[in-house]
Design a protein around this motif. Structure first.
Motif, PDB file in Angstrom:
ATOM      1  N   ASN A  85       0.811  -1.200   0.000  1.00 23.37           N
ATOM      2  CA  ASN A  85       0.000   0.000   0.000  1.00 23.37           C
ATOM      3  C   ASN A  85       0.853   1.262   0.000  1.00 23.37           C
ATOM      4  O   ASN A  85       0.450   2.299  -0.542  1.00 23.37           O
ATOM      5  CB  ASN A  85      -0.940   0.002   1.205  1.00 23.37           C
ATOM      6  N   ASP A  86       2.026   1.207   0.600  1.00 27.41           N
ATOM      7  CA  ASP A  86       2.922   2.367   0.583  1.00 27.41           C
ATOM      8  C   ASP A  86       3.315   2.711  -0.852  1.00 27.41           C
ATOM      9  O   ASP A  86       3.351   3.880  -1.243  1.00 27.41           O
ATOM     10  CB  ASP A  86       4.170   2.097   1.420  1.00 27.41           C
ATOM     11  N   ARG A  87       3.606   1.693  -1.646  1.00 25.57           N
ATOM     12  CA  ARG A  87       3.965   1.904  -3.048  1.00 25.57           C
ATOM     13  C   ARG A  87       2.774   2.463  -3.830  1.00 25.57           C
ATOM     14  O   ARG A  87       2.932   3.353  -4.688  1.00 25.57           O
ATOM     15  CB  ARG A  87       4.445   0.592  -3.668  1.00 25.57           C
ATOM     16  N   MET A  88       1.580   1.969  -3.534  1.00 30.39           N
ATOM     17  CA  MET A  88       0.389   2.472  -4.202  1.00 30.39           C
ATOM     18  C   MET A  88       0.215   3.962  -3.915  1.00 30.39           C
ATOM     19  O   MET A  88      -0.068   4.757  -4.814  1.00 30.39           O
ATOM     20  CB  MET A  88      -0.828   1.677  -3.737  1.00 30.39           C
ATOM     21  N   ARG A  89       0.413   4.374  -2.671  1.00 29.60           N
ATOM     22  CA  ARG A  89       0.277   5.786  -2.313  1.00 29.60           C
ATOM     23  C   ARG A  89       1.310   6.636  -3.046  1.00 29.60           C
ATOM     24  O   ARG A  89       1.009   7.749  -3.487  1.00 29.60           O
ATOM     25  CB  ARG A  89       0.418   5.956  -0.796  1.00 29.60           C
ATOM     26  N   GLU A  90       2.522   6.129  -3.174  1.00 29.43           N
ATOM     27  CA  GLU A  90       3.552   6.840  -3.931  1.00 29.43           C
ATOM     28  C   GLU A  90       3.136   7.003  -5.395  1.00 29.43           C
ATOM     29  O   GLU A  90       3.340   8.069  -5.997  1.00 29.43           O
ATOM     30  CB  GLU A  90       4.874   6.091  -3.842  1.00 29.43           C
ATOM     31  N   ASP A  91       2.561   5.954  -5.963  1.00 29.23           N
ATOM     32  CA  ASP A  91       2.110   6.009  -7.354  1.00 29.23           C
ATOM     33  C   ASP A  91       1.007   7.050  -7.539  1.00 29.23           C
ATOM     34  O   ASP A  91       1.002   7.804  -8.520  1.00 29.23           O
ATOM     35  CB  ASP A  91       1.581   4.642  -7.800  1.00 29.23           C
ATOM     36  N   VAL A  92       0.063   7.068  -6.606  1.00 28.30           N
ATOM     37  CA  VAL A  92      -1.041   8.021  -6.698  1.00 28.30           C
ATOM     38  C   VAL A  92      -0.516   9.449  -6.620  1.00 28.30           C
ATOM     39  O   VAL A  92      -0.888  10.315  -7.430  1.00 28.30           O
ATOM     40  CB  VAL A  92      -2.077   7.764  -5.585  1.00 28.30           C
ATOM     41  N   ARG A  93       0.357   9.706  -5.665  1.00 26.64           N
ATOM     42  CA  ARG A  93       0.893  11.057  -5.516  1.00 26.64           C
ATOM     43  C   ARG A  93       1.644  11.480  -6.783  1.00 26.64           C
ATOM     44  O   ARG A  93       1.458  12.594  -7.289  1.00 26.64           O
ATOM     45  CB  ARG A  93       1.819  11.147  -4.307  1.00 26.64           C
ATOM     46  N   ALA A  94       2.491  10.597  -7.304  1.00 26.84           N
ATOM     47  CA  ALA A  94       3.272  10.934  -8.493  1.00 26.84           C
ATOM     48  C   ALA A  94       2.355  11.203  -9.691  1.00 26.84           C
ATOM     49  O   ALA A  94       2.585  12.152 -10.458  1.00 26.84           O
ATOM     50  CB  ALA A  94       4.246   9.804  -8.813  1.00 26.84           C
ATOM     51  N   HIS A  95       1.332  10.385  -9.868  1.00 26.03           N
ATOM     52  CA  HIS A  95       0.398  10.584 -10.984  1.00 26.03           C
ATOM     53  C   HIS A  95      -0.349  11.896 -10.835  1.00 26.03           C
ATOM     54  O   HIS A  95      -0.520  12.637 -11.819  1.00 26.03           O
ATOM     55  CB  HIS A  95      -0.590   9.422 -11.051  1.00 26.03           C
ATOM     56  N   PHE A  96      -0.803  12.195  -9.644  1.00 27.04           N
ATOM     57  CA  PHE A  96      -1.551  13.432  -9.425  1.00 27.04           C
ATOM     58  C   PHE A  96      -0.664  14.649  -9.649  1.00 27.04           C
ATOM     59  O   PHE A  96      -1.111  15.651 -10.233  1.00 27.04           O
ATOM     60  CB  PHE A  96      -2.138  13.454  -8.012  1.00 27.04           C
ATOM     61  N   VAL A  97       0.579  14.602  -9.208  1.00 28.95           N
ATOM     62  CA  VAL A  97       1.492  15.729  -9.422  1.00 28.95           C
ATOM     63  C   VAL A  97       1.701  15.958 -10.917  1.00 28.95           C
ATOM     64  O   VAL A  97       1.642  17.095 -11.409  1.00 28.95           O
ATOM     65  CB  VAL A  97       2.838  15.490  -8.719  1.00 28.95           C
ATOM     66  N   THR A  98       1.933  14.883 -11.652  1.00 33.41           N
ATOM     67  CA  THR A  98       2.144  14.991 -13.088  1.00 33.41           C
ATOM     68  C   THR A  98       0.901  15.505 -13.813  1.00 33.41           C
ATOM     69  O   THR A  98       0.990  16.321 -14.740  1.00 33.41           O
ATOM     70  CB  THR A  98       2.542  13.618 -13.672  1.00 33.41           C
ATOM     71  N   THR A  99      -0.269  15.047 -13.379  1.00 35.30           N
ATOM     72  CA  THR A  99      -1.515  15.354 -14.084  1.00 35.30           C
ATOM     73  C   THR A  99      -2.134  16.682 -13.657  1.00 35.30           C
ATOM     74  O   THR A  99      -2.635  17.438 -14.499  1.00 35.30           O
ATOM     75  CB  THR A  99      -2.530  14.222 -13.854  1.00 35.30           C
ATOM     76  N   PHE A 100      -2.076  16.982 -12.362  1.00 36.40           N
ATOM     77  CA  PHE A 100      -2.800  18.147 -11.846  1.00 36.40           C
ATOM     78  C   PHE A 100      -1.892  19.239 -11.282  1.00 36.40           C
ATOM     79  O   PHE A 100      -2.374  20.344 -11.011  1.00 36.40           O
ATOM     80  CB  PHE A 100      -3.781  17.703 -10.751  1.00 36.40           C
ATOM     81  N   GLY A 101      -0.615  18.914 -11.095  1.00 40.32           N
ATOM     82  CA  GLY A 101       0.309  19.900 -10.536  1.00 40.32           C
ATOM     83  C   GLY A 101       0.535  19.686  -9.052  1.00 40.32           C
ATOM     84  O   GLY A 101      -0.319  19.161  -8.340  1.00 40.32           O
ATOM     85  N   GLY A 102       1.700  20.112  -8.586  1.00 37.04           N
ATOM     86  CA  GLY A 102       2.106  19.853  -7.213  1.00 37.04           C
ATOM     87  C   GLY A 102       1.245  20.543  -6.175  1.00 37.04           C
ATOM     88  O   GLY A 102       0.859  19.939  -5.157  1.00 37.04           O
TER      89      GLY A 102
END
Length: 228
Positions: A27-44
């Motif tokens: 689940n820790d890796r999943m959270r990292e993936d979500v954060r990275a995708h959101f930053v790329t898609t919506f901005g930091g």
């Protein structure tokens, strides 16, 4: 608290209860993936506002409310239509790719030793969705229990899956400690050293040690019923 000499009509001799997040699935890796995708898609900056909402809801509800946080986030961002894509990403996330090595094999192995039940915390929508997309639900023939605070529902667990003895596999020592307080000698607790909670020294110092500690969930493939 349940007495150690309890005899339950129709109970199995040994039932396995297995957690999901950071026990079967990273689940820790999943959270990292979500954060990275959101930053790329919506901005930091916008992503940090989502994460602030999610963390607050985690404290409030006791579980990760990914979809509920999207709803609040979207409304707080003036219903920005770009953010509607966030729920699609979360629902389409490839959870099966985040299973720990040999996780499903472990479930199959435990089922040869006794009834095996997935016991997890979460909401009634996203957590069951995660369990199914990861292939966990089918691996235990749908024997899945979801609670908001499972450590407070152990009487309901026993009502639904009566057993003389239990083995609880979970990455959170507070859950294992609660189970030991409830079932006493009728439960063996197993801690896989996976995820941020299992490896936190402060948490370890403030809770009872597990009966069995393993490096990874796959280690249970070498265990039989006599180990418990």
């Amino acid at each position: 608290m349940v007495r150690e000499d309890v005899t339950v009509t129709g109970a199995s001799s040994l039932t396995f209860l297995v957690d999901v997040d950071d026990t079967l699935l990273d689940n820790d890796r999943m959270r990292e993936d979500v954060r990275a995708h959101f930053v790329t898609t919506f901005g930091g900056e916008v992503t940090e506002r989502y994460w602030d909402i999610q963390e607050r809801r985690f404290v409030e509800f006791g579980y990760r409310d990914y979809l509920g946080a999207v709803q609040e986030w979207w409304e707080g961002e003036d219903r920005d239509p770009r953010l509607l894509a966030a729920s699609g990403y979360l629902l389409g996330y490839p959870f099966a790719d985040r299973l720990y090595a040999e996780a499903l094999e472990v479930l199959a192995h435990l089922r040869t030793l006794g009834p095996t039940v997935v016991l997890t915390d979460g909401d009634a929508v996203y957590q069951p969705h995660k369990v199914e997309r990861a292939g966990i639900g089918s691996a235990v023939d749908g024997n899945v229990l979801v609670y908001v605070h499972k450590e407070l529902e152990l009487d309901d667990v026993e009502r639904r899956y009566p057993a003389v003895r239990y083995v609880l596999v979970d990455d959170k020592l507070r859950i294992l400690t609660a189970a030991k307080a409830f079932w006493e000698g009728r439960v063996s607790t197993v801690l896989p050293l996976q995820g941020q909670f299992a490896t936190d020294p402060e948490i370890a110092a403030s809770h009872l040690a597990a009966d069995v500690t393993i490096d990874a969930i796959g280690d249970l493939l070498r265990f039989d019923a006599s180990h418990f």
